[in-house]
Design a protein around this motif. Structure first.
Motif, PDB file in Angstrom:
ATOM      1  N   ARG A   1     -19.103 -48.583 -11.464  1.00  0.00           N
ATOM      2  CA  ARG A   1     -18.841 -48.583 -13.037  1.00  0.00           C
ATOM      3  C   ARG A   1     -20.108 -47.601 -13.427  1.00  0.00           C
ATOM      4  NH1 ARG A   1     -19.154 -54.228 -13.324  1.00  0.00           N
ATOM      5  NH2 ARG A   1     -21.404 -54.335 -13.700  1.00  0.00           N
ATOM      6  N   GLN A   2     -20.892 -47.260 -12.561  1.00  0.00           N
ATOM      7  CA  GLN A   2     -22.042 -46.387 -12.861  1.00  0.00           C
ATOM      8  C   GLN A   2     -21.654 -44.730 -12.184  1.00  0.00           C
ATOM      9  OE1 GLN A   2     -25.591 -48.162 -10.997  1.00  0.00           O
ATOM     10  NE2 GLN A   2     -26.220 -49.306 -12.701  1.00  0.00           N
ATOM     11  N   ILE A   3     -21.185 -45.033 -11.197  1.00  0.00           N
ATOM     12  CA  ILE A   3     -20.775 -43.519 -10.463  1.00  0.00           C
ATOM     13  C   ILE A   3     -19.843 -42.789 -11.359  1.00  0.00           C
ATOM     14  CG2 ILE A   3     -19.489 -42.462  -8.740  1.00  0.00           C
ATOM     15  CD1 ILE A   3     -20.332 -44.709  -7.041  1.00  0.00           C
ATOM     16  N   PRO A   4     -18.780 -43.299 -12.240  1.00  0.00           N
ATOM     17  CA  PRO A   4     -18.004 -42.319 -13.051  1.00  0.00           C
ATOM     18  C   PRO A   4     -18.848 -41.783 -14.363  1.00  0.00           C
ATOM     19  CG  PRO A   4     -16.673 -44.262 -12.553  1.00  0.00           C
ATOM     20  CD  PRO A   4     -18.004 -44.580 -12.040  1.00  0.00           C
ATOM     21  N   ALA A   5     -19.800 -42.666 -14.632  1.00  0.00           N
ATOM     22  CA  ALA A   5     -20.761 -42.493 -15.906  1.00  0.00           C
ATOM     23  C   ALA A   5     -21.574 -41.220 -15.441  1.00  0.00           C
ATOM     24  CB  ALA A   5     -21.498 -43.827 -16.177  1.00  0.00           C
ATOM     25  N   SER A   6     -22.147 -41.505 -14.277  1.00  0.00           N
ATOM     26  CA  SER A   6     -22.860 -40.111 -13.618  1.00  0.00           C
ATOM     27  C   SER A   6     -22.374 -39.051 -13.321  1.00  0.00           C
ATOM     28  CB  SER A   6     -23.837 -40.920 -12.413  1.00  0.00           C
ATOM     29  OG  SER A   6     -22.902 -41.178 -11.462  1.00  0.00           O
ATOM     30  N   MET A   7     -20.994 -39.112 -12.978  1.00  0.00           N
ATOM     31  CA  MET A   7     -20.158 -37.918 -12.729  1.00  0.00           C
ATOM     32  C   MET A   7     -19.648 -37.126 -13.958  1.00  0.00           C
ATOM     33  SD  MET A   7     -20.664 -37.459  -9.448  1.00  0.00           S
ATOM     34  CE  MET A   7     -19.451 -36.363  -9.093  1.00  0.00           C
ATOM     35  N   ALA A   8     -19.610 -37.883 -15.092  1.00  0.00           N
ATOM     36  CA  ALA A   8     -18.932 -37.361 -16.300  1.00  0.00           C
ATOM     37  C   ALA A   8     -19.358 -36.025 -16.514  1.00  0.00           C
ATOM     38  CB  ALA A   8     -18.989 -38.430 -17.389  1.00  0.00           C
ATOM     39  N   GLY A   9     -20.635 -35.690 -16.569  1.00  0.00           N
ATOM     40  CA  GLY A   9     -21.382 -34.493 -17.068  1.00  0.00           C
ATOM     41  C   GLY A   9     -21.001 -33.398 -15.986  1.00  0.00           C
ATOM     42  N   VAL A  10     -20.695 -33.651 -14.835  1.00  0.00           N
ATOM     43  CA  VAL A  10     -20.465 -32.568 -13.656  1.00  0.00           C
ATOM     44  C   VAL A  10     -19.055 -32.111 -13.668  1.00  0.00           C
ATOM     45  CG1 VAL A  10     -20.845 -32.050 -11.359  1.00  0.00           C
ATOM     46  CG2 VAL A  10     -22.056 -33.634 -12.438  1.00  0.00           C
ATOM     47  N   ALA A  11     -17.939 -33.088 -13.675  1.00  0.00           N
ATOM     48  CA  ALA A  11     -16.630 -32.877 -13.602  1.00  0.00           C
ATOM     49  C   ALA A  11     -15.785 -33.716 -14.006  1.00  0.00           C
ATOM     50  CB  ALA A  11     -16.243 -32.280 -12.193  1.00  0.00           C
ATOM     51  N   PRO A  12     -14.467 -33.398 -14.391  1.00  0.00           N
ATOM     52  CA  PRO A  12     -13.597 -34.684 -14.879  1.00  0.00           C
ATOM     53  C   PRO A  12     -13.448 -35.650 -13.451  1.00  0.00           C
ATOM     54  CG  PRO A  12     -12.793 -32.660 -15.690  1.00  0.00           C
ATOM     55  CD  PRO A  12     -13.923 -32.327 -14.826  1.00  0.00           C
ATOM     56  N   ALA A  13     -13.354 -36.853 -14.026  1.00  0.00           N
ATOM     57  CA  ALA A  13     -13.442 -37.689 -12.729  1.00  0.00           C
ATOM     58  C   ALA A  13     -11.752 -37.990 -12.600  1.00  0.00           C
ATOM     59  CB  ALA A  13     -13.952 -39.117 -13.294  1.00  0.00           C
ATOM     60  N   ALA A  14     -11.478 -37.834 -11.372  1.00  0.00           N
ATOM     61  CA  ALA A  14     -10.033 -37.985 -10.880  1.00  0.00           C
ATOM     62  C   ALA A  14      -9.595 -39.378 -10.969  1.00  0.00           C
ATOM     63  CB  ALA A  14      -9.780 -37.677  -9.444  1.00  0.00           C
ATOM     64  N   VAL A  15      -8.318 -39.754 -11.574  1.00  0.00           N
ATOM     65  CA  VAL A  15      -8.032 -41.239 -11.595  1.00  0.00           C
ATOM     66  C   VAL A  15      -7.672 -41.823 -10.021  1.00  0.00           C
ATOM     67  CG1 VAL A  15      -6.422 -42.541 -12.473  1.00  0.00           C
ATOM     68  CG2 VAL A  15      -7.358 -40.737 -13.809  1.00  0.00           C
ATOM     69  N   VAL A  16      -8.353 -42.832  -9.734  1.00  0.00           N
ATOM     70  CA  VAL A  16      -7.956 -43.505  -8.635  1.00  0.00           C
ATOM     71  C   VAL A  16      -7.367 -44.764  -9.101  1.00  0.00           C
ATOM     72  CG1 VAL A  16      -8.884 -44.225  -6.487  1.00  0.00           C
ATOM     73  CG2 VAL A  16      -9.988 -42.449  -7.300  1.00  0.00           C
ATOM     74  N   SER A  17      -6.083 -44.897  -8.421  1.00  0.00           N
ATOM     75  CA  SER A  17      -5.289 -46.214  -8.505  1.00  0.00           C
ATOM     76  C   SER A  17      -4.672 -46.658  -7.534  1.00  0.00           C
ATOM     77  CB  SER A  17      -4.376 -45.945  -9.777  1.00  0.00           C
ATOM     78  OG  SER A  17      -3.476 -47.139 -10.119  1.00  0.00           O
ATOM     79  N   ASN A  18      -4.868 -47.959  -7.098  1.00  0.00           N
ATOM     80  CA  ASN A  18      -4.195 -48.497  -5.930  1.00  0.00           C
ATOM     81  C   ASN A  18      -4.418 -47.725  -4.743  1.00  0.00           C
ATOM     82  OD1 ASN A  18      -2.672 -50.383  -4.707  1.00  0.00           O
ATOM     83  ND2 ASN A  18      -0.491 -49.242  -5.014  1.00  0.00           N
ATOM     84  N   GLY A  19      -5.672 -47.111  -4.640  1.00  0.00           N
ATOM     85  CA  GLY A  19      -5.798 -46.375  -3.342  1.00  0.00           C
ATOM     86  C   GLY A  19      -5.362 -45.122  -3.447  1.00  0.00           C
ATOM     87  N   LYS A  20      -4.568 -44.380  -4.263  1.00  0.00           N
ATOM     88  CA  LYS A  20      -4.048 -43.024  -4.411  1.00  0.00           C
ATOM     89  C   LYS A  20      -4.726 -42.288  -5.432  1.00  0.00           C
ATOM     90  CE  LYS A  20       0.378 -44.852  -3.060  1.00  0.00           C
ATOM     91  NZ  LYS A  20       1.872 -44.754  -3.457  1.00  0.00           N
ATOM     92  N   ARG A  21      -4.898 -41.109  -5.047  1.00  0.00           N
ATOM     93  CA  ARG A  21      -5.717 -40.199  -6.107  1.00  0.00           C
ATOM     94  C   ARG A  21      -4.863 -39.277  -6.718  1.00  0.00           C
ATOM     95  NH1 ARG A  21     -10.793 -38.708  -6.640  1.00  0.00           N
ATOM     96  NH2 ARG A  21     -11.500 -39.881  -4.975  1.00  0.00           N
TER      97      ARG A  21
END
Length: 527
Positions: free
Chosen positions: A134-154
């Protein structure tokens, strides 16, 4: 006459022709069979060289020791000594066995302690991992758009539009055709549909009472906030304040699976029977899609993080290919179940207003939403446009339910329940079963559209009539949790039972006395 092998008087004496020695017949036969020689002279010997000696069958004289009292006492003394030695040996063996058993029990206890410690460390590690996710996406939000990871696939990174919002693919024409075709088919079927003969009668509903109670959630965080019943299986799903969703088999009285993964209370959940899926929404702003396995276990295949506030409602489309979530960020999202992708997000983020309930119309082209500002909004799913508003409630609209007849909508709020006629877009009846401080938390039509259940400080069942005819109160079921707050009430198949969730940890089943499917001793418990 003494046997040359045993040194005792033989029972059946024989003599060797070659050596003239006397033997016990059974002994010499076995020796010749094994060696083929005389046991004394070592000469070659066969049974043809053995001659049977005929003797008189007389009673063998008593041994010399048994011929006198001192001899008998000696024999008894020897027997007693042998018995004592045997008893001592048995006691030694018993002591050794007890020591080995004690050692084995100690090892078992130590192993159980190690397993318990490892399980605790595993749970702590999982909690830390979930916190880190939960914390990693929040910390990366200001750097670059987070990639959606779903069911092990990017997946491809979300594109951000000029207004700073994520660009959604939208509901394409193929999907709209699919929704329209489903609507046409269901509308045609509805006109021909009749009330099933197996539906519970009014007389039966009047005799409903609690037939079982099942503690499904944790004691330290009691409270069932949401509930759904599988339409073809007798399985009840409950979402609680303890952050867990529990799947309960009412027939066997056993917990099938506990869905753990959310970090805050589960506010809403729905079954998707076609693919054996469960969709859960939580106050942690996420929606999770759980896939059922062959052994009855469920695993999370998608975690959806498109909302920025508490998710308050999940509703599944009649095709069972799409679902909608509504949240307190004043937006609702239209999802593809198979991919977990958000096709459209409707609404403007607002700090004052938000959605508190949502439900698809049975035909699937209309979506109803309830807001914190006491407004009921009706949406055209194909265009995602607001086509009607119903005002008149007091307080947030906590629940809503469309009747299967396609004409009626029931909504619940602080001031009770309002019934709306979708043909004329007006309120035609209002129930105010509780005082002004007691909100109505749940409202639910049964699948046949014959009964309406209302839940607040108790559960009330009404008979569905029409716009002009009075809707009669059939039965009032008490809140047996002692909390004074019933959060959800659902009809089972053919209204044969009513499942009730309250602010304690128990799921309660109301039905006809004697219909309980399980013994009281078999009730499961959640630690």
């Amino acid at each position: 006459m003494i046997c040359a092998i045993s040194g005792e008087v033989p029972d059946e004496p024989v003599v060797s022709k070659r050596s003239g020695l006397l033997f016990e017949r059974r002994l010499i036969e076995r020796y010749i069979e094994d060696h083929g020689k005389c046991p004394v002279t070592k000469e070659e010997l066969s049974m043809d060289d053995i001659v049977l000696v005929k003797t008189n069958k007389v009673v063998r004289p008593r041994p010399l020791q048994a011929a006198s009292i001192p001899g008998l006492l000696g024999i008894f003394q020897n027997e007693w000594d042998a018995l004592m030695l045997s008893n001592f040996a048995l006691e030694q063996q018993l002591h050794t066995a007890r020591q080995e058993l004690s050692h084995a029990l100690y090892q078992h206890d130590a192993a159980c302690r190690v397993i318990a410690r490892l399980k605790k460390e595993r749970d702590e590690s999982r909690a830390l991992l979930a916190l880190a996710e939960r914390q990693i996406p929040a910390s990366m939000a200001g750097v670059a758009p987070a990639a959606v990871v779903s069911n092990g696939k990017r997946a491809m990174e979300d594109e951000i539009g000029p207004d700073g919002k994520k660009i959604r693919p939208g509901i394409n024409p193929v999907m709209i055709d699919e929704l329209t075709e489903c609507n046409t088919m269901l509308s045609a079927q509805r006109k021909k549909r009749q009330v099933p003969p197996s539906l519970a009668s009014i007389d039966e509903l009047e005799r409903y009472t609690q037939i079982s109670s099942h503690p499904l959630h944790k004691t330290n965080k009691p409270g069932i906030l949401s509930m759904d019943i599988h339409p073809s299986k007798d399985i009840v799903a409950t979402g609680g304040i303890d952050t867990n969703a529990v799947l309960f088999d009412r027939t066997s009285g056993q917990i099938l699976c506990t869905l753990a993964g959310h970090s805050k209370k589960i506010t809403t959940l729905k079954f998707v029977p076609r693919d054996e899926l469960v969709v859960t929404g939580s106050a942690d702003k996420t929606v999770r899609i759980w896939q059922g396995g062959e052994e009855g276990n469920y695993s999370c295949i998608h975690t959806l993080k498109d909302h920025t506030a508490e998710v308050e409602a999940v509703t599944v489309h009649a095709t069972q290919k799409y679902f909608v979530t509504a949240a307190k960020d004043n937006t609702w999202c239209f999802y593809d179940i198979s991919t977990g992708s958000c096709l459209s997000q409707v609404g403007e983020a607002s700090g004052q207003e938000g959605y508190t309930s949502a439900s698809f119309h049975p035909d699937g082209l209309i979506l109803g939403t309830g807001t914190t500002e006491a407004v009921v909004k009706i949406w055209d799913v194909k265009t995602q446009s607001n086509v009607a508003k119903f005002e008149g409630h007091a307080g947030p609209v906590t629940a809503m339910s469309f009747s299967e007849n396609g004409y009626f909508l029931a909504t619940a709020a602080l001031d009770g329940v309002k019934l709306w006629d979708l043909r004329k877009l007006r309120n035609f009846r209002t129930f105010s079963p509780y005082d002004s401080d007691t909100p109505t938390n749940s409202v639910e039509f049964d699948f046949s559209g014959t009964y309406l259940a209302v839940a607040g400080s108790d559960i009330r069942v009404y008979q569905v009539a029409n716009v002009k005819t009075e809707w009669n109160l059939i039965k009032t079921l008490p809140d047996l949790s002692g909390t004074g707050k019933v959060t959800s009430a659902k009809f089972g198949t053919d209204a044969k039972y009513i499942a009730v969730g309250s602010m304690d940890r128990n799921l309660r089943i109301f039905g006809l006395p004697g219909d309980d499917q399980m013994d009281d001793d078999a009730k499961p418990s959640a630690e």
